[in-house]
Design a protein around this motif. Structure first.
Motif, PDB file in Angstrom:
ATOM      1  N   UNK A  60      -0.374   8.424  -6.354  1.00 53.46           N
ATOM      2  CA  UNK A  60       0.802   7.577  -6.126  1.00 53.46           C
ATOM      3  C   UNK A  60       0.593   6.160  -6.652  1.00 53.46           C
ATOM      4  N   UNK A  61      -0.644   5.689  -6.664  1.00 55.57           N
ATOM      5  CA  UNK A  61      -0.930   4.352  -7.181  1.00 55.57           C
ATOM      6  C   UNK A  61      -0.999   4.328  -8.696  1.00 55.57           C
ATOM      7  N   UNK A  62      -1.547   5.403  -9.250  1.00 57.65           N
ATOM      8  CA  UNK A  62      -1.836   5.413 -10.687  1.00 57.65           C
ATOM      9  C   UNK A  62      -0.880   6.272 -11.502  1.00 57.65           C
ATOM     10  N   UNK A  63      -0.034   7.047 -10.813  1.00 57.99           N
ATOM     11  CA  UNK A  63       0.824   7.973 -11.535  1.00 57.99           C
ATOM     12  C   UNK A  63       0.043   9.113 -12.145  1.00 57.99           C
ATOM     13  N   UNK A  64      -1.094   9.465 -11.525  1.00 57.16           N
ATOM     14  CA  UNK A  64      -1.962  10.511 -12.055  1.00 57.16           C
ATOM     15  C   UNK A  64      -1.692  11.831 -11.350  1.00 57.16           C
ATOM     16  N   UNK A  65      -2.531  12.828 -11.585  1.00 56.54           N
ATOM     17  CA  UNK A  65      -2.382  14.137 -10.937  1.00 56.54           C
ATOM     18  C   UNK A  65      -3.750  14.632 -10.482  1.00 56.54           C
ATOM     19  N   UNK A  66      -4.410  13.834  -9.634  1.00 56.27           N
ATOM     20  CA  UNK A  66      -5.740  14.185  -9.158  1.00 56.27           C
ATOM     21  C   UNK A  66      -5.705  15.210  -8.033  1.00 56.27           C
ATOM     22  N   UNK A  67      -4.642  15.218  -7.237  1.00 55.15           N
ATOM     23  CA  UNK A  67      -4.569  16.120  -6.092  1.00 55.15           C
ATOM     24  C   UNK A  67      -4.299  17.548  -6.569  1.00 55.15           C
ATOM     25  N   UNK A  68      -5.120  18.487  -6.093  1.00 53.73           N
ATOM     26  CA  UNK A  68      -4.985  19.885  -6.515  1.00 53.73           C
ATOM     27  C   UNK A  68      -4.132  20.705  -5.565  1.00 53.73           C
ATOM     28  N   UNK A  86       6.100   8.084 -10.782  1.00 53.43           N
ATOM     29  CA  UNK A  86       6.253   7.345  -9.527  1.00 53.43           C
ATOM     30  C   UNK A  86       4.931   6.644  -9.199  1.00 53.43           C
ATOM     31  N   UNK A  87       4.974   5.289  -9.208  1.00 52.66           N
ATOM     32  CA  UNK A  87       3.771   4.505  -8.947  1.00 52.66           C
ATOM     33  C   UNK A  87       4.061   3.449  -7.890  1.00 52.66           C
ATOM     34  N   UNK A  88       3.058   3.214  -7.044  1.00 55.03           N
ATOM     35  CA  UNK A  88       3.170   2.225  -5.983  1.00 55.03           C
ATOM     36  C   UNK A  88       2.014   1.234  -6.100  1.00 55.03           C
ATOM     37  N   UNK A  89       2.232   0.025  -5.621  1.00 54.79           N
ATOM     38  CA  UNK A  89       1.129  -0.934  -5.525  1.00 54.79           C
ATOM     39  C   UNK A  89       0.348  -0.713  -4.232  1.00 54.79           C
ATOM     40  N   UNK A  90       1.064  -0.236  -3.203  1.00 58.85           N
ATOM     41  CA  UNK A  90       0.457   0.136  -1.933  1.00 58.85           C
ATOM     42  C   UNK A  90       1.328   1.233  -1.337  1.00 58.85           C
ATOM     43  N   UNK A  91       0.678   2.246  -0.747  1.00 55.14           N
ATOM     44  CA  UNK A  91       1.431   3.359  -0.176  1.00 55.14           C
ATOM     45  C   UNK A  91       1.569   3.152   1.330  1.00 55.14           C
ATOM     46  N   UNK A  92       2.807   2.986   1.767  1.00 52.30           N
ATOM     47  CA  UNK A  92       3.101   2.798   3.196  1.00 52.30           C
ATOM     48  C   UNK A  92       3.630   4.120   3.755  1.00 52.30           C
ATOM     49  N   UNK A 107      14.700  15.849  -6.948  1.00 55.69           N
ATOM     50  CA  UNK A 107      14.657  14.432  -6.580  1.00 55.69           C
ATOM     51  C   UNK A 107      13.614  13.659  -7.379  1.00 55.69           C
ATOM     52  N   UNK A 108      12.765  14.373  -8.112  1.00 57.55           N
ATOM     53  CA  UNK A 108      11.737  13.711  -8.899  1.00 57.55           C
ATOM     54  C   UNK A 108      10.620  13.113  -8.066  1.00 57.55           C
ATOM     55  N   UNK A 109      10.320  13.767  -6.922  1.00 57.98           N
ATOM     56  CA  UNK A 109       9.253  13.267  -6.053  1.00 57.98           C
ATOM     57  C   UNK A 109       8.146  14.319  -5.935  1.00 57.98           C
ATOM     58  N   UNK A 110       6.891  13.901  -5.781  1.00 57.41           N
ATOM     59  CA  UNK A 110       5.802  14.861  -5.638  1.00 57.41           C
ATOM     60  C   UNK A 110       5.780  15.502  -4.260  1.00 57.41           C
ATOM     61  N   UNK A 111       5.279  16.728  -4.223  1.00 59.29           N
ATOM     62  CA  UNK A 111       5.145  17.488  -2.983  1.00 59.29           C
ATOM     63  C   UNK A 111       3.692  17.924  -2.844  1.00 59.29           C
ATOM     64  N   UNK A 112       3.018  17.399  -1.826  1.00 59.73           N
ATOM     65  CA  UNK A 112       1.623  17.719  -1.544  1.00 59.73           C
ATOM     66  C   UNK A 112       1.527  18.515  -0.248  1.00 59.73           C
ATOM     67  N   UNK A 113       0.500  19.361  -0.145  1.00 58.99           N
ATOM     68  CA  UNK A 113       0.328  20.201   1.038  1.00 58.99           C
ATOM     69  C   UNK A 113      -1.103  20.038   1.555  1.00 58.99           C
ATOM     70  N   UNK A 114      -1.253  20.055   2.876  1.00 59.84           N
ATOM     71  CA  UNK A 114      -2.502  19.647   3.533  1.00 59.84           C
ATOM     72  C   UNK A 114      -3.585  20.725   3.561  1.00 59.84           C
ATOM     73  N   UNK A 115      -3.825  21.359   2.428  1.00 67.89           N
ATOM     74  CA  UNK A 115      -4.986  22.244   2.320  1.00 67.89           C
ATOM     75  C   UNK A 115      -6.185  21.387   1.917  1.00 67.89           C
ATOM     76  N   UNK A 116      -6.705  20.670   2.909  1.00 64.07           N
ATOM     77  CA  UNK A 116      -7.700  19.629   2.652  1.00 64.07           C
ATOM     78  C   UNK A 116      -9.069  20.172   2.251  1.00 64.07           C
TER      79      UNK A 116
END
Length: 328
Positions: A299-307, A1-7, A118-127
């Motif tokens: 989301x822009x690059x299709x990467x997995x940087x978020x831990x 899943x890649x976006x050009x801009x995340x709204x 659904x094939x969508x990522x799930x992130x959680x706010x443990x910042x």
């Protein structure tokens, strides 16, 4: 899943979104906050006007299904996290959900399953996983500054706040049906998730939870012991009706010790036989921003940087449930 801009759209634009998170969605490159929702429409409209957000709603489904919204940040109390996450996933959109992830581990598992289906990522706010302060602790550990880690300890004590003394107007954070537990669930989750980030998953847990002061139904004191898959041991005590405020974590190794707080700005202290070193860090104005930058990059690059993802956050719910006995 890649976006050009995340709204982005936000469900539940309350206090946490005013400074900590909401403005960051506007400041990150190729990221934009386009819609917000609160059940009280006048408050949603007020937020939108003050933060230059083009759309506001008083209905979550309308925001979720808005074609101009690419991803949804769920900033409501835990009792509604599962419901909203599943709805966003069904709409085919990435989810960023506040912590704790849900009321209990079972709900977390259902959220993960829905997003996987659904094939969508799930992130959680443990910042805290992305803040420079705690990345420094991780760097020290990776560089073997304390040798081999033996055990970690946590002490978090707080005086009873005035708002919990009014039994008829209790904050939601001490109502288990909304929060999952009490202040342990709200605050200890940050530290336990951080330890997961630093040492990996916890595999064995034991604990005791009690209500000693009787200001509310949820636990107000918790003690626990745990063991990580890596072999590191841990102990923790959390009390929210103490005479003073204490916030300290210690990582003890074969060659030294690291001390730091979870919520304060005290320096990180490293003590070894060679002496003592300290590092100070100021928290960024928008504390979610470093983590959100990794999410936007994913989301822009299709990467997995978020831990901080559903699987890691669910582990923290599991640990808390095992320790406090309220929600499994």
């Amino acid at each position: 899943m890649k976006f050009e801009k995340v709204r982005w759209g936000i469900i539940g634009c309350g206090d946490v979104t005013e400074v900590k998170s909401g403005p960051a969605l506007q400041k990150i490159g190729n990221s934009e906050l386009v819609a917000v929702m609160r059940r009280t429409g006048v408050l949603a409209k007020d937020y939108a006007e003050r933060h230059d957000v083009p759309k506001w709603y008083d209905d979550a489904d309308a925001l979720i299904n808005d074609p101009d919204v690419d991803a949804v940040y769920i900033a409501t109390p835990p009792s509604s996290h599962k419901e909203y996450t599943i709805e966003v996933a069904k709409a085919g959109k990435p989810v960023y959900v506040e912590k704790p992830m849900a009321l209990n581990f079972t709900e977390c598992s259902e959220m993960i399953a829905a997003c996987n289906a659904a094939g969508v990522p799930l992130y959680v706010a443990y910042y805290r996983r992305a803040l420079p302060r705690f990345l420094k602790v991780k760097e020290l550990l990776e560089n073997k500054a304390v040798g081999d880690v033996r055990f970690v300890s946590t002490k978090l004590y707080q005086k009873a706040s005035d708002n919990v003394l009014d039994s008829k107007n209790l904050p939601w954070r001490v109502q288990p049906e909304i929060a999952g537990g009490g202040l342990f669930f709200d605050l200890a989750s940050h530290t336990l998730d951080l330890f997961d980030f630093l040492f990996g998953p916890i595999k064995d847990v034991q604990g005791f939870a009690s209500n000693q002061a009787g200001y509310y139904r949820a636990e107000d004191i918790v003690t626990g012991t745990y063991r990580f898959e890596s072999g590191v041991h841990g102990i923790g005590s959390w009390c929210f009706t103490a005479f003073d405020d204490v916030d300290v974590n210690e990582i003890v190794g074969s060659k030294g010790k690291i001390s730091f707080s979870t919520f304060g700005n005290e320096p990180i202290v490293l003590k070894t036989t060679s002496g003592t070193e300290q590092w100070r860090f100021e928290a960024p104005l928008h504390v979610h921003q470093p983590l959100l930058e990794t999410i936007v990059a994913d989301l822009l690059e299709g990467s997995s940087q978020c831990s901080s993802i559903g699987v890691t956050a669910a582990r923290t719910n599991w640990v808390m449930g095992k320790i406090n006995g309220w929600s499994l």
